[in-house]
Design a protein around this motif. Structure first.
Motif, mmCIF file in Angstrom:
data_model
loop_
_atom_site.group_PDB
_atom_site.id
_atom_site.type_symbol
_atom_site.label_atom_id
_atom_site.label_comp_id
_atom_site.label_asym_id
_atom_site.label_seq_id
_atom_site.Cartn_x
_atom_site.Cartn_y
_atom_site.Cartn_z
ATOM 1 N N PRO A 124 0.804 -1.232 0.000
ATOM 2 C CA PRO A 124 0.000 0.000 0.000
ATOM 3 C C PRO A 124 0.832 1.276 0.000
ATOM 4 C CG PRO A 124 -0.825 -1.577 1.618
ATOM 5 C CD PRO A 124 0.494 -2.102 1.144
ATOM 6 N N THR A 125 2.078 1.196 0.443
ATOM 7 C CA THR A 125 2.931 2.396 0.466
ATOM 8 C C THR A 125 3.598 2.654 -0.873
ATOM 9 O OG1 THR A 125 4.796 1.063 1.279
ATOM 10 C CG2 THR A 125 3.380 2.137 2.927
ATOM 11 N N ALA A 126 3.511 1.711 -1.787
ATOM 12 C CA ALA A 126 4.171 1.863 -3.090
ATOM 13 C C ALA A 126 3.243 2.572 -4.069
ATOM 14 C CB ALA A 126 4.570 0.505 -3.643
ATOM 15 N N ARG A 127 3.813 3.432 -4.876
ATOM 16 C CA ARG A 127 3.063 4.092 -5.946
ATOM 17 C C ARG A 127 3.364 3.360 -7.247
ATOM 18 N NH1 ARG A 127 4.567 10.304 -5.371
ATOM 19 N NH2 ARG A 127 2.550 10.644 -6.350
ATOM 20 N N VAL A 128 2.310 2.948 -7.931
ATOM 21 C CA VAL A 128 2.434 2.101 -9.117
ATOM 22 C C VAL A 128 1.763 2.803 -10.288
ATOM 23 C CG1 VAL A 128 1.992 -0.177 -10.106
ATOM 24 C CG2 VAL A 128 2.356 0.062 -7.629
#
Length: 892
Positions: free
Chosen positions: A160-164
């Motif tokens: 959830p902390t990653a931006r994709v």
């Protein structure tokens, strides 16, 4: 996972005549406030509709306006009326409207009127750079096909902390996906407007032609079948028509594909989807897993079938078997085992995102007769020797259990194509969630396996950009253990809505604990090599010299055999004048089934782990889906030739090497290449088709890269060259079409060629195997009862199949008429260090560089045993597992 369904719009719901008249007056007034018209009535209607949708979302409205009051109700009425008018323009409730809604939805990426439309079509990349707030991503996924969607959505949900970021060149998809994109965009608009006073654009990429304007997805969904529920990509029966769009555009109507809206890449000789969903938008939805012997052939320690891949297959699916096969066929099952219960279900998934179901209640009669003839001719039931049940299924895990005749399984849910795009990105309400890695659910813990997904199909940390063609990768240098390597730092793109270029960058990795950000290529076996070549990776590449890029292109070569049907069996087809009623039943059944899913409590104790009870009402509703809720066929067979037996390891069971598929009618993706003159009307109405595919070919093609330097200026007039022959475009016209498309898009298209030194695609052994397979299919077709319902063979014809000693004639026919099956794999394959053609290591990392992986079919070293879609999904999901494991290890 029932998609959210908007309420149906009708005149009775839109208020009184006075309200309608008032609404029309308001619409006319709003037209005067809009920018100059585009010249297209459809586009002007959409711009008008979107303007009103924007007003409904405007945070500056009073609370009374947003939450209630007569004024708001009136606005709702005329807004609905505007949608009704749009639906009327597009054909109302007719099936053709579903087709047009797909065409219309392709124009979902439009120019931002506030941007500088007069700027150069190719500004410097820095000039059109992505805004600072959104130019740093943990993962950038290139290609919105099944592999890319699985990779992007899983990474976003599980980190959830990653931006994709997910970039797709096409602009079309299924209605549930377009609605999901539209809803996400509406939320971004509200947030943008709320923060506009602070002069920030924290939630929108400030590039002309982004996902701004995706409310058209909602509009197009209203133009489908009853209530705006479906488009042509949703209806399973339309898969053949969708797949045949290329032929109709190029050959029948002599039209050029538009790079802004086209749903396929016009690469000559291949069927290559282009849209958010990729091949999952137009394939036949068949679900066939790879066998253990497939992965043994890969010889890679990270890819053992039992340890690694079987858990992935299970985690991806929710398997829903129907109650039983027809009683007349079950009686032929000599083992007497049930088709839905037994230990074979231990190898099937219960809580995965993608629905897999056995052939439904609408089993075609031709297929049933074929099964009886196959059994009579000595072919066994697939899986009949498996003591745990499941006779007639091709998805047992043993090679011997695949041999025989049976029913296919399909990725269809409640009568709608359940593609990866639909499953992972489609808008939804309350639905079972999925767990990765798979967690077996006991009866006691089953309730904990189900929660409510609140991301409307697209996680908030996932940015989906449609209409963006990635041209090349951007590079930095990294040093590890004293070795300097090129490192991917982002991608460059062309936005084909306006021709502008730009970059999207990875997050800076300095001082960050954990694995480095990465670019993931998932553009498919044909287009992934092109991206690599554009980026300096390939044979003699300036960034990385990898000889195997574009090599080793494998497929399942296929031939069709058409037979004329007797009148009594053709009467089983739905009469033309009853199609509308059947379509109406189908659309209503889809809506009610979806609503039942929303209301029914999950039940993991149900055999097959469907999560839902099978009750009488549901089965009756499923019968109402009719032919529209099926691909139009259900039966196939897997055969083991004498050559397969000879090549098997001592003590090991040889896998099948021939696949037969039975179509009650001839469908166009498998018609001959114009080399056999046949009556088209006869084929479409009074003939059936058996296809014969080679599963373990020696044949190879190569992908030849297109050259950026060969492109003409985008302002160059498009070449409208087309074949004068409306039945079959020549190679020259196809090349001209591909060239015109590439020049208009300003992106080079690859081509498919034979390897250097080869003059023919098929080897002698390939031809012999296919000839053997065709003989077996003909033997079944001439056995009782199939022989009672067919007349003469239309092609190859008696002169090829029924002449004694004419084997060479059959071989010549095979070489001249074999077709591509579009099961392309292998052009950036995984391999060990001693494999000169290995582009990837066994963790899907591109060799000689950092920060770059390939997750699609190009990574698969050998073509799987059966249809490739399920294995492509499994490879992509396995790739996510590898990334998650690396992150976990780095965080220790």
């Amino acid at each position: 996972m029932a998609p959210h369904r908007e309420s149906n719009f009708s005149l009775s719901q839109s208020g009184s005549y006075g309200s309608i008249t008032s609404s029309l007056a308001k619409i006319e007034n709003e037209k005067k406030k809009l920018p100059p018209t585009t010249g297209s009535p459809d586009q002007d209607q959409l711009r008008l509709l979107e303007a009103y949708q924007d007003k409904d979302l405007d945070p500056s409205m009073s609370q009374h306006q947003q939450t209630g009051g007569n004024e708001n109700n009136s606005r709702s009425q005329w807004r609905q009326m505007a949608i009704c008018l749009l639906c009327g323009l597009l054909g109302g409730l007719l099936l053709s409207s579903a087709c047009f809604s797909g065409e219309l939805s392709r124009n979902t990426v439009r120019s931002n009127q506030s941007s500088s439309a007069a700027s150069s079509p190719h500004p410097s990349k820095d000039q059109d750079q992505v805004s600072d707030d959104l130019d740093r991503f943990e993962y950038i996924v290139v290609g919105g096909g099944p592999a890319g969607i699985l990779a992007a959505s899983r990474l976003a949900r599980e980190i959830p902390t990653a931006r994709v970021a997910l970039l797709e060149s096409g602009t079309t998809s299924q209605t549930s996906v377009l609605a999901s994109l539209s809803k996400q965009q509406a939320k971004k608009r509200r947030k943008q407007r709320a923060e506009s006073e602070a002069e920030t654009t924290a939630t929108i990429i400030n590039v002309e032609g982004t996902t701004e304007g995706l409310t058209v997805g909602e509009a197009s969904s209203s133009a489908g079948l009853v209530g705006g529920a479906l488009d042509k990509f949703d209806c399973p029966l339309m898969w053949s028509a969708v797949a045949g769009t290329e032929r109709r555009i190029q050959q029948t109507f002599q039209l050029q594909p538009d790079p802004k809206t086209s749903t396929y890449w016009p690469v000559p000789g291949v069927l290559l989807a282009r849209g958010l969903g990729g091949c999952g938008l137009h394939n036949a939805m068949i679900y066939v897993r790879s066998l253990p012997s497939c992965f043994e052939k890969w010889n890679l320690t990270n890819w053992d079938f039992y340890e690694h891949m079987l858990p992935v297959y299970k985690a991806l699916e929710t398997f829903v078997p129907f109650s039983q096969l027809p009683s007349t066929l079950v009686s032929n099952n000599q083992t007497g085992t049930s088709t839905t219960r037994g230990d074979w279900l231990e190898h099937r998934g219960r809580n995965g995102p993608i629905r897999t179901s056995t052939a439904g209640p609408q089993l075609d009669k031709v297929g049933e007769y074929f099964i009886e003839s196959a059994l009579a001719s000595g072919l066994p039931w697939a899986g009949a020797n498996h003591t745990g049940g499941g006779a007639g299924s091709f998805n047992h895990i043993g090679e011997d259990d695949r041999i025989g005749v049976g029913y296919y399984e399909f990725n269809i849910r409640n009568g709608v194509r359940h593609s990866v795009a639909n499953a992972m990105l489609g808008i939804r309400g309350s639905t079972p969630t999925w767990k990765f890695p798979p967690q077996e659910a006991s009866a006691e813990s089953s309730k904990q396996q189900y929660t409510t997904i609140n991301d409307d199909g697209i996680p908030s940390n996932l940015l989906v950009l449609i209409g963006y063609t990635v041209t090349e990768l951007m590079w930095d240098k990294s040093t590890m253990n004293g070795i300097e390597k090129p490192r991917a730092r982002g991608v460059s793109f062309v936005n084909h809505a306006n021709g502008k270029q730009g970059n999207i960058l990875l997050r800076q990795s300095t001082g960050t604990k954990g694995p480095l950000p990465q670019v993931i290529l998932a553009a498919g076996s044909i287009m992934t090599p092109q991206v690599l070549w554009n980026s300096g990776i390939g044979d003699g590449g300036s960034v990385a010299n990898l000889t195997g890029v574009g090599k080793n292109l494998m497929d399942h070569p296929v031939l069709g055999m058409a037979y004329q049907l007797n009148p009594e069996i053709t009467q089983d087809a739905t009469p033309l004048y009853a199609v509308a009623d059947e379509m109406e039943d189908y659309a209503l059944a889809v809506q009610v089934l979806n609503s039942l899913d929303d209301q029914t409590q999950p039940d993991n104790n149900h055999p097959g782990g469907s999560g839902y009870h099978h009750n009488h009402d549901r089965e009756e509703l499923e019968s109402k889906l009719g032919t529209f809720g099926t691909p139009g066929f259900s039966v196939g067979a897997f055969l083991r030739s004498p050559w397969a037996e000879k090549e098997s390891r001592p003590g090991a069971s040889a896998p099948p090497d021939i696949q037969l598929t039975v179509f009650p009618r001839v469908i166009e993706p498998h018609q001959p290449n114009g080399k056999v003159i046949v009556d088209t009307n006869l084929l479409q109405s009074k003939a059936m088709l058996v296809t014969v595919a080679l599963l373990q070919p020696d044949a190879r093609y190569e992908v030849k890269p297109g050259n950026m330097k060969s492109l003409r200026s985008a302002s160059h007039p498009v070449d409208q060259t087309a074949s004068n022959n409306t039945s079959q475009a020549t190679a020259t016209s196809k090349d001209a079409i591909a060239s015109a498309f590439a020049n208009a898009l300003q992106y080079p298209l690859p081509s498919i060629v034979l390897p250097k030194g080869k003059k023919e695609y098929l080897t002698n052994k390939d031809v012999e195997r296919l000839a053997w397979g065709m003989r077996q299919a003909h033997r079944i077709m001439t056995s009782h009862p199939m022989s009672n319902f067919t007349k003469t063979q239309i092609y190859p014809g008696p002169s090829v199949m029924d002449v004694e000693g004419a084997e060479e004639t059959l071989h010549q026919y095979i070489r001249a008429n074999q077709l591509a099956n579009s099961h392309w794999v292998g052009t950036a394959k995984m391999g060990n260090d001693d494999d000169p053609l290995a582009v990837l290591d066994e963790s899907l990392r591109v060799r000689l560089v950092d920060g770059l992986r390939v997750f699609d079919a190009a990574a698969i070293p050998y073509v799987p045993n059966g249809n490739t879609h399920s294995t492509v999904c499994a490879v992509a999901s396995r790739g996510v597992d590898l990334i998650l494991a690396e992150r976990k290890a780095a965080e220790r």
